[in-house]
Design a protein around this motif. Structure first.
Motif, PDB file in Angstrom:
ATOM      1  N   UNK A 124      56.978  26.982  57.100  1.00  0.00           N
ATOM      2  CA  UNK A 124      56.276  26.016  58.298  1.00  0.00           C
ATOM      3  C   UNK A 124      56.632  24.241  58.458  1.00  0.00           C
ATOM      4  N   UNK A 125      55.984  24.316  59.150  1.00  0.00           N
ATOM      5  CA  UNK A 125      55.885  22.361  59.633  1.00  0.00           C
ATOM      6  C   UNK A 125      54.632  21.891  59.533  1.00  0.00           C
ATOM      7  N   UNK A 126      55.364  20.567  59.585  1.00  0.00           N
ATOM      8  CA  UNK A 126      53.450  19.859  59.415  1.00  0.00           C
ATOM      9  C   UNK A 126      53.287  19.016  60.838  1.00  0.00           C
ATOM     10  N   UNK A 127      52.901  18.835  62.032  1.00  0.00           N
ATOM     11  CA  UNK A 127      53.070  18.066  62.911  1.00  0.00           C
ATOM     12  C   UNK A 127      51.685  17.206  63.631  1.00  0.00           C
ATOM     13  N   UNK A 128      52.215  16.461  64.568  1.00  0.00           N
ATOM     14  CA  UNK A 128      51.056  15.833  65.213  1.00  0.00           C
ATOM     15  C   UNK A 128      50.203  16.184  67.035  1.00  0.00           C
TER      16      UNK A 128
ATOM     17  N   UNK B  57      53.465  32.013  66.669  1.00  0.00           N
ATOM     18  CA  UNK B  57      53.269  30.966  65.347  1.00  0.00           C
ATOM     19  C   UNK B  57      51.757  31.127  64.785  1.00  0.00           C
ATOM     20  N   UNK B  58      50.974  30.561  64.449  1.00  0.00           N
ATOM     21  CA  UNK B  58      50.047  30.370  63.177  1.00  0.00           C
ATOM     22  C   UNK B  58      50.156  29.089  64.057  1.00  0.00           C
ATOM     23  N   UNK B  59      48.407  28.201  64.108  1.00  0.00           N
ATOM     24  CA  UNK B  59      48.974  26.543  64.035  1.00  0.00           C
ATOM     25  C   UNK B  59      47.066  26.683  62.851  1.00  0.00           C
ATOM     26  N   UNK B  60      47.457  25.785  62.410  1.00  0.00           N
ATOM     27  CA  UNK B  60      45.850  25.608  60.781  1.00  0.00           C
ATOM     28  C   UNK B  60      45.654  23.798  61.449  1.00  0.00           C
ATOM     29  N   UNK B  61      44.489  23.963  61.769  1.00  0.00           N
ATOM     30  CA  UNK B  61      44.249  22.610  62.142  1.00  0.00           C
ATOM     31  C   UNK B  61      42.711  22.218  62.245  1.00  0.00           C
ATOM     32  N   UNK B  62      41.899  20.778  62.296  1.00  0.00           N
ATOM     33  CA  UNK B  62      40.908  20.536  62.120  1.00  0.00           C
ATOM     34  C   UNK B  62      40.501  20.725  63.247  1.00  0.00           C
TER      35      UNK B  62
ATOM     36  N   UNK C 214      35.537  21.509  61.257  1.00  0.00           N
ATOM     37  CA  UNK C 214      36.349  22.435  59.965  1.00  0.00           C
ATOM     38  C   UNK C 214      37.322  23.019  60.787  1.00  0.00           C
ATOM     39  N   UNK C 215      37.673  23.120  59.205  1.00  0.00           N
ATOM     40  CA  UNK C 215      39.497  23.925  59.463  1.00  0.00           C
ATOM     41  C   UNK C 215      39.743  25.627  59.909  1.00  0.00           C
ATOM     42  N   UNK C 216      40.121  25.121  60.752  1.00  0.00           N
ATOM     43  CA  UNK C 216      40.530  26.306  61.923  1.00  0.00           C
ATOM     44  C   UNK C 216      41.580  26.855  62.238  1.00  0.00           C
ATOM     45  N   UNK C 217      41.893  28.190  61.810  1.00  0.00           N
ATOM     46  CA  UNK C 217      43.600  28.563  62.339  1.00  0.00           C
ATOM     47  C   UNK C 217      43.043  29.649  63.047  1.00  0.00           C
ATOM     48  N   UNK C 218      44.351  29.416  63.453  1.00  0.00           N
ATOM     49  CA  UNK C 218      44.372  30.056  65.558  1.00  0.00           C
ATOM     50  C   UNK C 218      45.643  31.160  65.300  1.00  0.00           C
TER      51      UNK C 218
END
Length: 205
Positions: A3-7, A106-111, A168-172
């Motif tokens: 994975x990777x960290x992004x904005x 892919x999966x994306x995790x964010x708030x 809250x933390x969400x994983x799509x």
């Protein structure tokens, strides 16, 4: 899992080979510096620690400043661990957006966006009294009954009621990579990417 960290930057649209207009979210992903490699022998598990987004040294604690200097990289705002990362990386390497390929999922995790304290209609999609959604003439947006009377003499946990919404933390999962812009360190993703523009996200393969 790689994975990777992004904005999250914002949204636009692109045309595919058939001329169809596809809405996409732009994610600026990396380059992320490898600041630590954890192994089963030294740490009890295998993981790759990545850091993203430069910041000033005055905003970093002494301990983290030493950690970044050891990795020979500038101080970063976001540090995330990825378990069982695919590939052979060592401290000081960079993980870039070319980790991903166009067309893969892919999966994306964010708030998620915080919406404050909300009623049951906005928070849970209640229909209202007689499906009328506006006005307070007869408490038409009220939740109604929330439990039984003398038995069990309480409200069960998990009942859908008003309360704090979002933030809250969400994983799509299973979002499609439409385009990878290697020279700009950007991924164009179709689907619902959680969080407001400018927020950090984690993109996983």
């Amino acid at each position: 899992m790689s994975g990777i960290i992004g904005k999250k930057i914002g949204m636009t649209s692109v045309f595919d080979e058939n001329g169809k207009n596809i809405p996409v979210t732009i994610v600026e992903a990396g380059p992320c510096a490898v600041t630590q490699v954890k192994t089963e022998d030294t740490d009890g598990y295998n993981a790759l620690q990545l850091a993203y987004d430069d910041q000033s040294e005055k905003n970093v604690s002494s301990a983290m400043l030493g950690h970044f200097k050891k990795a020979k990289t500038a101080p970063k705002r976001k540090v995330i661990e990825f378990r069982d990362f695919d590939g052979d990386y060592k401290v000081g390497d960079e993980v870039k957006v070319d980790l991903f390929e166009e067309g893969e999922f892919i999966d994306v995790i964010g708030t998620s966006k915080g919406k404050g304290f909300q009623g049951v209609m906005k928070r849970h999609g209640f229909g209202g009294v007689g499906d009328r959604t506006h006005g307070q003439g007869d408490q038409e947006r009220a939740p109604g009954s929330i439990g039984a009377a003398s038995d069990p003499s309480r409200v069960f946990k998990g009942v859908k009621m008003a309360g704090r919404t979002g933030g809250s933390r969400v994983k799509t999962q299973n979002l499609k990579v439409v385009k990878v812009l290697t020279e700009k360190n950007m991924i164009l993703i179709t689907g619902s990417v959680p969080g407001p523009n400018g927020s950090y996200v984690i993109v996983e393969k």
